[in-house]
Design a protein around this motif. Structure first.
Motif, short mmCIF file in Angstrom:
data_model
loop_
_atom_site.label_atom_id
_atom_site.label_comp_id
_atom_site.label_asym_id
_atom_site.label_seq_id
_atom_site.Cartn_x
_atom_site.Cartn_y
_atom_site.Cartn_z
N LYS A 8 0.83 -1.20 0.00
CA LYS A 8 0.00 0.00 0.00
C LYS A 8 0.86 1.25 0.00
CE LYS A 8 -2.86 -0.16 3.37
NZ LYS A 8 -3.98 -0.08 4.30
N GLU A 72 -8.94 -0.01 -0.11
CA GLU A 72 -8.07 0.31 -1.24
C GLU A 72 -8.84 1.16 -2.24
OE1 GLU A 72 -5.42 -3.52 -2.09
OE2 GLU A 72 -7.56 -3.88 -2.22
N MET A 76 -5.14 1.07 -6.52
CA MET A 76 -4.40 0.14 -5.66
C MET A 76 -4.90 -1.29 -5.85
SD MET A 76 -4.50 2.51 -2.27
CE MET A 76 -3.83 1.35 -1.13
N ARG A 80 -2.67 -4.46 -7.23
CA ARG A 80 -2.50 -5.68 -6.43
C ARG A 80 -2.92 -6.92 -7.22
NH1 ARG A 80 -5.80 -8.51 -2.59
NH2 ARG A 80 -7.37 -6.88 -2.70
#
Length: 108
Positions: A8, A72, A76, A80
């Motif tokens: 993150k 998120e 993001m 991921r």
């Protein structure tokens, strides 16, 4: 720092109209109010992700259960998932020849 928090920190945070919320801690043993909040967010099992609009109502609900969830942005979440897909990518098969070189020469 956990791997997820390190991830993150590596992605720049930009405002997003959608939030991706993942339940990372179990529901048993939590307060009744928190269980009802998670139910309203439609989070019923660990490691499940839901997408919600970024509204003050949802942000208030997330403030209540912030120790149980990870939030998120869209950017993001996509980064991921892309990293996970790369990690799971198919690798070429390993071919092993069990015949020794001397054994193949003697058969000729």
């Amino acid at each position: 720092m956990s791997a997820f928090n390190k991830f993150k920190a590596s992605v720049p945070v930009a405002w997003s109209p959608n939030l991706y919320i993942t339940l990372v801690r179990g529901i048993p043993g939590t307060r009744r109010l928190h269980r009802h909040t998670l139910e309203a967010l439609r989070l019923r099992k660990c490691n499940r992700t839901v997408m919600r609009w970024n509204t003050p109502t949802v942000r208030g609900m997330l403030q209540q259960v912030k120790r149980l969830v990870v939030v998120e942005t869209e950017e993001m979440f996509k980064a991921r998932k892309e990293n996970e897909a790369k990690h799971r990518a198919l690798r070429p098969p390993i071919v092993i020849n069990h015949l020794l070189a001397s054994a193949t020469d003697s058969t000729k």
